[in-house]
Scaffold this active site. Structure first.
Site, PDB file in Angstrom:
ATOM      1  N   ASP A 238      -8.814   1.815   3.399  1.00 50.96           N
ATOM      2  CA  ASP A 238      -8.121   0.589   3.011  1.00 50.96           C
ATOM      3  C   ASP A 238      -8.897  -0.673   3.304  1.00 50.96           C
ATOM      4  OD1 ASP A 238      -5.915  -1.127   1.874  1.00 50.96           O
ATOM      5  OD2 ASP A 238      -4.772  -1.016   3.647  1.00 50.96           O
TER       6      ASP A 238
ATOM      7  N   PHE B 208       0.949   0.215  -1.608  1.00 56.47           N
ATOM      8  CA  PHE B 208       1.232   1.037  -0.244  1.00 56.47           C
ATOM      9  C   PHE B 208       1.820   2.173  -0.705  1.00 56.47           C
ATOM     10  CE2 PHE B 208       3.916   2.000   3.306  1.00 56.47           C
ATOM     11  CZ  PHE B 208       3.065   1.668   4.222  1.00 56.47           C
ATOM     12  N   VAL B 209       1.171   3.232  -0.237  1.00 60.23           N
ATOM     13  CA  VAL B 209       1.847   4.567  -0.393  1.00 60.23           C
ATOM     14  C   VAL B 209       2.250   5.400   0.817  1.00 60.23           C
ATOM     15  CG1 VAL B 209       0.067   5.124  -2.481  1.00 60.23           C
ATOM     16  CG2 VAL B 209      -0.675   5.514  -0.127  1.00 60.23           C
TER      17      VAL B 209
ATOM     18  N   ARG C 150       6.182  11.071   6.250  1.00 55.72           N
ATOM     19  CA  ARG C 150       4.866  11.759   6.499  1.00 55.72           C
ATOM     20  C   ARG C 150       5.209  13.155   5.853  1.00 55.72           C
ATOM     21  NH1 ARG C 150       1.614   8.831   9.835  1.00 55.72           N
ATOM     22  NH2 ARG C 150       2.532   7.669  11.450  1.00 55.72           N
TER      23      ARG C 150
HETATM   24  P1  5GP Z   1      -7.714   0.099   7.216  1.00 60.11           P
HETATM   25  O1  5GP Z   1      -7.249  -0.931   6.709  1.00 60.11           O
HETATM   26  O2  5GP Z   1      -8.219  -0.035   8.585  1.00 60.11           O
HETATM   27  O3  5GP Z   1      -8.733   0.847   6.321  1.00 60.11           O
HETATM   28  O4  5GP Z   1      -6.660   1.303   7.142  1.00 60.11           O
HETATM   29  C1  5GP Z   1      -5.847   1.454   8.282  1.00 60.11           C
HETATM   30  C2  5GP Z   1      -4.771   2.409   8.248  1.00 60.11           C
HETATM   31  O5  5GP Z   1      -3.622   1.817   7.754  1.00 60.11           O
HETATM   32  C3  5GP Z   1      -4.833   3.571   7.579  1.00 60.11           C
HETATM   33  O6  5GP Z   1      -5.865   4.701   8.460  1.00 60.11           O
HETATM   34  C4  5GP Z   1      -3.580   3.945   7.353  1.00 60.11           C
HETATM   35  O7  5GP Z   1      -3.098   4.884   8.650  1.00 60.11           O
HETATM   36  C5  5GP Z   1      -2.873   2.807   7.227  1.00 60.11           C
HETATM   37  N1  5GP Z   1      -2.760   2.540   5.838  1.00 60.11           N
HETATM   38  C6  5GP Z   1      -3.757   1.888   4.859  1.00 60.11           C
HETATM   39  N2  5GP Z   1      -3.101   1.944   3.603  1.00 60.11           N
HETATM   40  C7  5GP Z   1      -1.902   2.549   3.530  1.00 60.11           C
HETATM   41  C8  5GP Z   1      -0.881   2.700   2.837  1.00 60.11           C
HETATM   42  O8  5GP Z   1      -0.814   2.647   1.546  1.00 60.11           O
HETATM   43  N3  5GP Z   1       0.163   3.550   3.184  1.00 60.11           N
HETATM   44  C9  5GP Z   1       0.219   3.827   4.654  1.00 60.11           C
HETATM   45  N4  5GP Z   1       1.297   4.623   4.901  1.00 60.11           N
HETATM   46  N5  5GP Z   1      -0.818   3.432   5.625  1.00 60.11           N
HETATM   47  C10 5GP Z   1      -1.770   2.903   5.097  1.00 60.11           C
END
Ligand code: 5GP
Ligand code: MG
Length: 196
Positions: free
Chosen positions: A114, A163-164, A176
């Site tokens: 993300d 957001f998924v 999950r």
């Molecule tokens: P980052 O922003 O550091 O790349 O992602 C951080 C963490 O946020 C990911 O490993 C994941 O666990 C969570 N995350 C990011 N986007 C999403 C999303 O759309 N849905 C969910 N459930 N978790 C997310």
């Protein structure tokens, strides 16, 4: 499976087919590394997979069962802060990292890329142990959300910046076990936003 789920982005069948393809690519690349080192895919003590908990749990479980490579697993937990449900402002290690990665072929596995902060951090701390190779596999990539660039080697699906949940991904700890990648209804997400 859950009435709060509004829309499916990636179906079970699409996930299964893509995970099998990714496993084949990853196994091929690891085997090439091992042959270059003078080892075989069944030699011990060469390959370590690091799934980022808890989101990568189901993806990692499916991926490794399609990989005919002798491998060890070392989990790592990363938490995003300040702890909001639907956005991440940074990342910190919430568990010790396996400490035996020097000279190993390491594959970090995460559910979704993300902002990039989680995988940037994991890449840095794993890289500090001087593995023989370091690759990253993610099931999902929200390309447009990037704050820190992270080189990833294997991507399952590119998805829009929504957001998924499902297939390991949670909302406040739940969903999950939903078997598809899906979007929650707007009313659930709006209520979360109001709570802050
Ligand atoms: P980052 O922003 O550091 O790349 O992602 C951080 C963490 O946020 C990911 O490993 C994941 O666990 C969570 N995350 C990011 N986007 C999403 C999303 O759309 N849905 C969910 N459930 N978790 C997310
Ligand atoms: Mg995560």
């Amino acid at each position: 499976m859950f009435p709060e789920i509004e829309r499916t982005l990636v179906t079970r069948g699409q996930i299964a087919a893509r995970v099998a393809e990714m496993a084949r690519d990853i196994a091929r690349d690891l085997k090439a590394d091992l042959i270059r080192d003078g080892h075989s895919a069944l030699d011990e003590d060469r390959v370590v997979l690091i799934p980022v908990m808890t989101g990568a749990m189901i993806f990692a479980a499916d991926l490794i069962r399609e990989m005919p490579v002798k491998l060890a697993i070392g989990l790592v937990t990363v938490s995003s802060y300040p702890g909001q449900s639907v956005s991440s402002k940074g990342a910190q290690l919430a568990s010790a990292l396996p400490d035996n990665l020097a000279g190993k072929h390491v594959l970090v596995i995460d559910d979704i890329l993300d902002s990039g902060q989680t995988l940037a951090l994991v890449r840095e701390v794993v890289g500090a142990q001087k593995p023989a190779s370091l690759r990253i596999a993610v099931l999902l990539d929200k390309k447009t959300a990037r704050v820190r660039e992270v080189p990833v080697d294997y991507v399952g699906f590119e998805i829009p910046d929504e957001f998924v949940v499902g297939y390991g991904l949670d909302y406040d700890g739940y969903y999950r076990n939903h078997p598809e990648i899906a979007v929650l209804s707007k009313s659930v997400l709006d209520a979360a936003e109001q709570r802050g």
